[in-house]
Motif scaffolding. Structure first.
Motif, mmCIF file in Angstrom:
data_model
loop_
_atom_site.group_PDB
_atom_site.id
_atom_site.type_symbol
_atom_site.label_atom_id
_atom_site.label_comp_id
_atom_site.label_asym_id
_atom_site.label_seq_id
_atom_site.Cartn_x
_atom_site.Cartn_y
_atom_site.Cartn_z
ATOM 1 N N ASP A 75 0.646 -0.904 0.116
ATOM 2 C CA ASP A 75 0.119 -0.009 -0.043
ATOM 3 C C ASP A 75 0.734 1.393 -0.089
ATOM 4 N N TRP A 76 1.706 1.681 0.909
ATOM 5 C CA TRP A 76 2.958 2.943 1.088
ATOM 6 C C TRP A 76 3.515 2.572 -0.206
ATOM 7 N N ALA A 77 4.108 1.262 -0.951
ATOM 8 C CA ALA A 77 4.475 1.722 -2.335
ATOM 9 C C ALA A 77 3.715 2.127 -3.291
ATOM 10 N N LEU A 78 2.240 1.663 -3.759
ATOM 11 C CA LEU A 78 1.663 1.969 -4.494
ATOM 12 C C LEU A 78 1.463 3.965 -4.039
ATOM 13 N N GLY A 79 1.244 3.817 -3.025
ATOM 14 C CA GLY A 79 1.024 5.579 -2.922
ATOM 15 C C GLY A 79 2.158 6.357 -2.261
ATOM 16 N N LYS A 80 3.118 5.589 -3.254
ATOM 17 C CA LYS A 80 3.871 6.916 -3.169
ATOM 18 C C LYS A 80 5.046 7.166 -2.313
ATOM 19 N N PHE B 127 7.897 6.107 -0.212
ATOM 20 C CA PHE B 127 9.083 6.183 -0.302
ATOM 21 C C PHE B 127 9.891 6.067 -1.800
ATOM 22 N N SER B 128 10.732 5.989 -1.846
ATOM 23 C CA SER B 128 11.304 5.465 -3.098
ATOM 24 C C SER B 128 12.371 4.533 -3.582
ATOM 25 N N ASP B 129 13.118 4.356 -2.333
ATOM 26 C CA ASP B 129 14.076 3.585 -1.665
ATOM 27 C C ASP B 129 13.179 2.733 -0.465
ATOM 28 N N LEU B 130 13.737 1.051 -0.703
ATOM 29 C CA LEU B 130 13.510 0.403 0.867
ATOM 30 C C LEU B 130 14.298 -0.435 0.973
ATOM 31 N N VAL B 131 14.712 -0.684 1.539
ATOM 32 C CA VAL B 131 15.940 -1.462 2.854
ATOM 33 C C VAL B 131 15.048 -2.173 3.393
ATOM 34 N N VAL B 132 14.899 -4.136 3.482
ATOM 35 C CA VAL B 132 14.007 -4.728 4.951
ATOM 36 C C VAL B 132 15.261 -5.421 5.788
ATOM 37 N N SER C 41 8.937 -15.374 4.297
ATOM 38 C CA SER C 41 7.424 -14.871 4.075
ATOM 39 C C SER C 41 6.303 -13.345 3.745
ATOM 40 N N LEU C 42 7.823 -12.691 4.171
ATOM 41 C CA LEU C 42 7.215 -10.971 3.438
ATOM 42 C C LEU C 42 7.931 -11.373 1.772
ATOM 43 N N ARG C 43 9.084 -11.726 1.191
ATOM 44 C CA ARG C 43 8.936 -11.591 -0.038
ATOM 45 C C ARG C 43 8.611 -12.295 -1.331
ATOM 46 N N THR C 44 7.228 -14.026 -0.539
ATOM 47 C CA THR C 44 6.324 -13.712 -1.310
ATOM 48 C C THR C 44 5.418 -12.765 -1.247
ATOM 49 N N HIS C 45 4.982 -11.929 -0.665
ATOM 50 C CA HIS C 45 4.424 -11.182 -0.898
ATOM 51 C C HIS C 45 4.201 -9.862 -2.103
ATOM 52 N N SER D 124 4.879 -6.545 -3.882
ATOM 53 C CA SER D 124 3.729 -6.603 -5.252
ATOM 54 C C SER D 124 4.868 -6.410 -6.081
ATOM 55 N N GLN D 125 4.731 -5.286 -7.387
ATOM 56 C CA GLN D 125 6.179 -5.552 -8.720
ATOM 57 C C GLN D 125 6.559 -4.327 -7.743
ATOM 58 N N PRO D 126 5.322 -2.392 -7.213
ATOM 59 C CA PRO D 126 6.523 -1.290 -6.619
ATOM 60 C C PRO D 126 6.937 -1.475 -5.946
ATOM 61 N N VAL D 127 7.324 -2.598 -4.382
ATOM 62 C CA VAL D 127 7.822 -2.751 -3.877
ATOM 63 C C VAL D 127 9.413 -3.474 -4.202
ATOM 64 N N LYS D 128 8.436 -4.595 -5.518
ATOM 65 C CA LYS D 128 9.943 -5.136 -5.682
ATOM 66 C C LYS D 128 11.093 -3.841 -6.774
ATOM 67 N N ALA D 129 10.083 -2.970 -7.798
ATOM 68 C CA ALA D 129 10.943 -1.966 -7.804
ATOM 69 C C ALA D 129 11.990 -0.543 -6.907
ATOM 70 N N LYS D 130 10.867 -0.625 -5.832
ATOM 71 C CA LYS D 130 11.773 0.616 -5.386
ATOM 72 C C LYS D 130 13.004 -0.462 -3.797
ATOM 73 N N LEU D 131 12.910 -1.897 -3.367
ATOM 74 C CA LEU D 131 13.699 -2.847 -3.273
ATOM 75 C C LEU D 131 15.413 -2.707 -3.373
#
Length: 146
Positions: free
Chosen positions: A89-94, A96-101, A110-114, A116-123
């Motif tokens: 949801d946060w990624a779709l709402g823009k 953040f632009s970069d993400l570290v998990v 468990s997180l990886r399997t869920h 979305s494409q926008p999260v993967k693009a910012k990871l």
């Protein structure tokens, strides 16, 4: 580890998460809390009261045992799914632009399997460590050392 300015850092395990934003630069990390959540997840023996079930076999009069459900582990997986949904949801709402998990290996899986494409693009990076019990300054130091 290089954590860009304004990047979000998710530190999670199966029972809690904290989202930080880096207000410093990539060399001098300055994390500030954006959001956090936790779940009350008691031990498995406190959640389930039934014995494992038994099932009739097709052969004459035999029964087989059924594995007991581990409610504690299931709740951790559910919490990771909810956390990933918030990230999506946060990624779709823009937000953040970069993400570290940063998460323990089971929660990270468990997180990886869920994602979305926008999260993967910012990871930008994933780290399989449990840092949820550390204070903010120690999380910053752990990120710098990597």
């Amino acid at each position: 580890m290089q954590v860009p300015h304004k990047a979000w850092v998710l530190v999670a395990d199966g029972e809690r998460f904290v989202v930080f934003e880096n207000h410093g630069d990539s060399d001098l990390i300055d994390l500030r809390v954006v959001d956090s959540d936790y779940t009350d997840n008691p031990a498995d023996h406190l959640q389930g009261s039934d014995r494992p079930g038994r099932m009739n076999d097709p052969s004459a009069g035999h029964k087989s045992a059924v594995d007991a459900t581990n409610w504690h582990v299931l709740e951790k997986q559910y919490f990771a799914e909810e956390t990933a949904a918030k990230l999506n949801d946060w990624a779709l709402g823009k937000k953040f632009s970069d993400l570290v998990v940063v998460a323990d290996p089971r929660t990270l899986g468990s997180l990886r399997t869920h994602y979305s494409q926008p999260v993967k693009a910012k990871l930008r990076r994933e780290l399989d460590k449990d840092l949820t019990h550390l204070p903010v300054n120690e999380v910053e130091q752990a990120l710098v050392r990597l």
